[in-house]
Design an enzyme around this catalytic site. Structure first.
Site, short mmCIF file in Angstrom:
data_model
loop_
_atom_site.label_atom_id
_atom_site.label_comp_id
_atom_site.label_asym_id
_atom_site.label_seq_id
_atom_site.Cartn_x
_atom_site.Cartn_y
_atom_site.Cartn_z
N GLY A 137 37.60 38.57 41.75
CA GLY A 137 38.34 39.00 40.58
C GLY A 137 37.49 39.94 39.74
O GLY A 137 36.27 39.97 39.85
N CYS A 138 38.17 40.71 38.89
CA CYS A 138 37.44 41.70 38.11
C CYS A 138 36.52 41.05 37.09
O CYS A 138 35.35 41.42 36.97
CB CYS A 138 38.43 42.66 37.43
N TYR A 139 37.02 40.07 36.35
CA TYR A 139 36.15 39.38 35.39
C TYR A 139 34.99 38.67 36.09
O TYR A 139 33.84 38.77 35.65
CB TYR A 139 36.95 38.37 34.57
#
Lengths: 342, 342, 342, 342
Positions: free
Chosen positions: C145-147
């Site tokens: 995921g990006c986070y």
């Protein structure tokens, strides 16, 4: 005087802005709020910035709900106002913030809106020649479109003073709230931030005939309008860049004089000092219109720039201003020329 | 071929964008980087996005530092290029990203820039009629201004095909990087975010004579230009809305045909399919130009919209494209039509 | 080597960014593009910034369409990847840009995603301890995921070096593209411009267990994570502010040393010089991660800030980087550390 | 009552916002306006959004100019307030919007501001325990910093109710107006649009000791604060994400109850209904504070988010609110909880 006001379509941007203004209007008491798809919801969930109204619940837009008010504001999709207005009776002041009753020409209406013409109501732009007289005591008001407000105020003095040839070229940038609150892919923040884009190019935007109507009335002859709207990466504001070829003999001085005279007594339209140019940020949240003019001697064109807040003077503020006149209140009651900046 | 390139003025926005492009140019090796007030600083502190060059140190802009390169790019304030160029000798390719050598008319130069005319160099807009021939083998290139790039590409086909009357009206919105990196109050983020504002209204913007020069050459007669630039709340991009009265007999089809033909073989200028309009976000970081045309039969005007990245095709990308031609490389080497979106 | 790649889900933001990167990847040839609701449309209408692919037509996401490629990238809604992957056979490299195969713990998966756990694939964050080895030769990759990408890279060195107590507090701001392209009212430009707002507060965001998984692995003990994501008025970028209480004996020097060592040989993760702080603009469009650390002796906390482009290193760039490793290509092939700024 | 008010420092953002509020304050008459470097200029050129004051001319900041007012607001750079205040005499209400008199601890002042401590004035955050009593009848008011306003209101209830361990972690995003109107390169629109970046990381921001002072007073013991401010791409607004480890026995219900009780009678601080989160847009231009709380049982942390307008409640609105109390006016006079949105 206490004016009891209902708002049909309170969940959208126009309705929300209207409520923001009515909340500080000293003569208005806010009555029923309606919103069809959102009926039953707290306003606080839909318009969290309107804290004093957070616990109000939206109701269905019906004649029963809207009955018993002195003023009913309609912030409804095009084509729905006539049916609602009919049920309200002739003694209620109905202020339509939609397009239904703006155009005088049924042919124009049908061409641009593709439906039967509902009629024509007094037009809520008091600054136009004869504008105030048409609104005094009226029980029906058609609030102008946001672009026509910015453009008509920018150009009518040049036409009224016979300074300009009857061919105007207008490019206007609007904040995204002008496109409404219905979610569409091209209106996503990811799409609009950092981007400028045009739409409705080539004379097809529905506000075009409304501009032609206003400018032609001022000029006393038909004015053609080339209008290009663009979407700007900001929530609010319209910057209209308007120009027209100057008639022979026009000078920078004669242009400036015409504008100074046209706006001298206007409470909301302000010709900026020479050298200062409008910025939409300066009218953010206010009912003010900032205008500046230039005469380009090389191109022989009069260039006029106006900045408004599309939701305020361009929609809800204009609606309140016209309501004030219709009700015999001071035109500026509850309205401000102070912007929120930076 | 390995081309050794120096950049004078590497700390500004134009210089930074040029370095971003040169870093991926397969034939270029980046040599000396200079920046007067910033000499001695690491580039990483000034252009943190250019990670591969972070440890490079800026030097003074002197003939010694710039010597020994095949190409020298000048990204200097107006009026400084001539003195530097003279010292570089006739065999070095000098690409001036400033205004000094763009105008052919010394009177125009003096009127708009207020100083003595330095001369005229081959003009780096290959897409104009005769544009490529002027650049082949040249040792001096004047990179066009960002607005003239967007506007000239939008309107020259209409003039070259004799479709338009010689009076163009142009309103363009530019991202703030076009105003440079020197801190000024009106360019603060607090001022520009959420605001549109015009500047240089009434024919006084310095890019006006450059547009007139280009469009008049295409038309074969003097074209007058009414140009209004506006500052938009975005870092990059120009959206130019250009229009001109159509000559008799013009139709939507003839306009579209002229544009399709003009751009048929262009690697960077792209006429969008009918119904699709340019957005600056689509050309973000790319050398592409997106163009769309409309014919407004009511207003009898041809309306052309172009979108460019002001720093890429509008400055540094245009510079690299012209350098490629001058050096005999494929014109597209190291350049892209792929934007960074959303 | 020529790698033939298909992209399932080419009309969204992740798919679009992946195509932007694949277009400049020297070893990749772009094959089938699919998109269910948009099947049949030109890519030019959906991703106008990808000019070289404008005339490609999207197809349905079926096993037949995706067959015959060396790599298939899945940019599909959660829960759809497993079914597609099964049909592709074990010899095709499948890179899932969705969440389905990121978590090792089925209980976590069911709690946060509310469906049955599909399984666990090698995790595409090569910079984590053991990260590269897990990807070499793999035929399945779960892109983080990006986070979690921004946060895990920011904090794993502190945990791997036993500098921090196992309780991390993270507040991250993301650009709106992280929320996808499906139109929702709260993602309208009118809503997000000029506004910061949190969401998924209190440990309920789905990326939380992924961060815990990564940081716990680095620490060798369970790390608790308080994670608050916020939506920022920008299209791209994540700025993650991460902190943890320092273990006894930690000093500013020991923190800096651990980070310098952790990233010394990393091609994409860059510890900025002391005194310089990350900005998301500096990594716009690039695969770079900018990191800076501070030790707050008063609060006894290690504070680490990382900036990534959520679509690039945070999604599509990370996917390409992991693909490169899996295929035995140089890890940096086709990827850049150069941002597009300003 | 008519209160005659002078504003020293009327050309900056704090001064401009104060004037915006004073213009609609029913008991205030705006007197002298000063601004040193801008003395002699029309306010209309500096604050074009304040149309009713456009023709006012700024004067020098001298005792003579400021004499004869009931209230003098100081919006001056740090370190200049003491000298001006001394000259005004003890009977004039002096409201300092700068930092000079906020801190009680001279050692803290000297450490963070690097100059001699001028003293301590009653602190203008009425919502804190004992806050109103300290202001009633006072002739000197130190207006809190913008971040301490957002953070102290978010966290004091948790500390006053003994729910939280004395170690707070705060990450706040601020609009750029918080950084003032002096032009600096990193505040250019080109730099801040599309970018998030931190500054003053690691406990060095000057607002840190002010937060510690307020939270420690509420807790009855020293609270350590890890504070990271970030610059967000918006002109106004602060979103503060604040958390602290929960003391044993804390539940989601006990947290919510403490907050509901703390804000039950507050006219400006509003605990949002469960499930609704603050957004800075909702308090744009208003004196309202929107707060929401969550208890993260996994991380055992209380998470509180507050949103304010940094210029309104965070500076000028807070100043007016405290002035109202000091003068014995209703606390809410002239202030609004209605935001300008979208």
């Amino acid at each position: 005087m206490t004016v009891r006001a209902a708002v049909a379509g309170a969940s959208g941007y126009a309705g929300g802005e209207l409520l923001r203004l009515l909340l500080v209007h000293p003569e208005v008491e806010i009555g029923a709020l309606t919103g069809n798809s959102n009926a039953g919801q707290r306003l606080g969930a839909l318009q969290p910035h309107l804290l004093p109204l957070a616990d109000r619940v939206l109701r269905e837009t019906t004649a029963e709900v809207l009955a018993g008010h002195d003023v009913v504001f309609l912030a409804l999709p095009h084509g729905q106002s006539a049916a609602v207005a009919e049920q309200l009776g002739p003694d209620v002041l109905v202020v339509d913030m939609g397009a239904d009753f703006r155009l005088k020409d049924a042919v124009d209406w049908e061409r641009f809106y593709g439906s039967a013409h509902a009629g024509t109501w007094p037009y809520g732009l008091p600054e136009l020649p004869g504008g105030r007289a048409a609104l005094e005591g009226s029980k029906r008001i058609a609030v102008p479109g946001c672009y026509p407000t910015a453009v008509s105020l920018a150009l009518f003095p040049a036409y009224a003073a016979q300074l300009a040839e009857p061919e105007a070229v207008i490019v206007a940038a609007s904040g995204t709230s002008g496109a409404g609150k219905a979610p569409k892919p091209h209106l996503l923040g990811s799409e609009v931030m950092g981007s400028m884009s045009p739409y409705g190019v080539g004379g097809v935007h529905r506000h075009t005939p409304e501009m032609i109507q206003n400018l032609s009335a001022a000029a006393g002859e038909r004015v053609s309008v080339s209008f290009t709207p663009t979407l700007a990466p900001m929530p609010r504001g319209i910057l209209a860049t308007c120009s027209a070829r100057a008639r022979p003999g026009v000078t920078a001085e004669s242009v400036r004089e015409a504008y100074a005279k046209a706006f001298a007594d206007e409470p909301f339209v302000h010709l900026l000092p020479e050298g200062q140019w409008p910025a939409t940020a300066s009218v953010y949240g206010s009912n003010a219109v900032h205008v500046q003019v230039a005469y380009d001697a090389d191109a022989r064109r009069i260039v006029v720039i106006s900045a408004i807040d599309n939701l305020a003077k361009g929609t809800a503020g204009g609606a309140v201003q016209s309501m004030n006149i219709a009700l015999g209140l001071d035109e500026t009651t509850g309205l401000s020329t102070i912007g929120v900046a930076p």
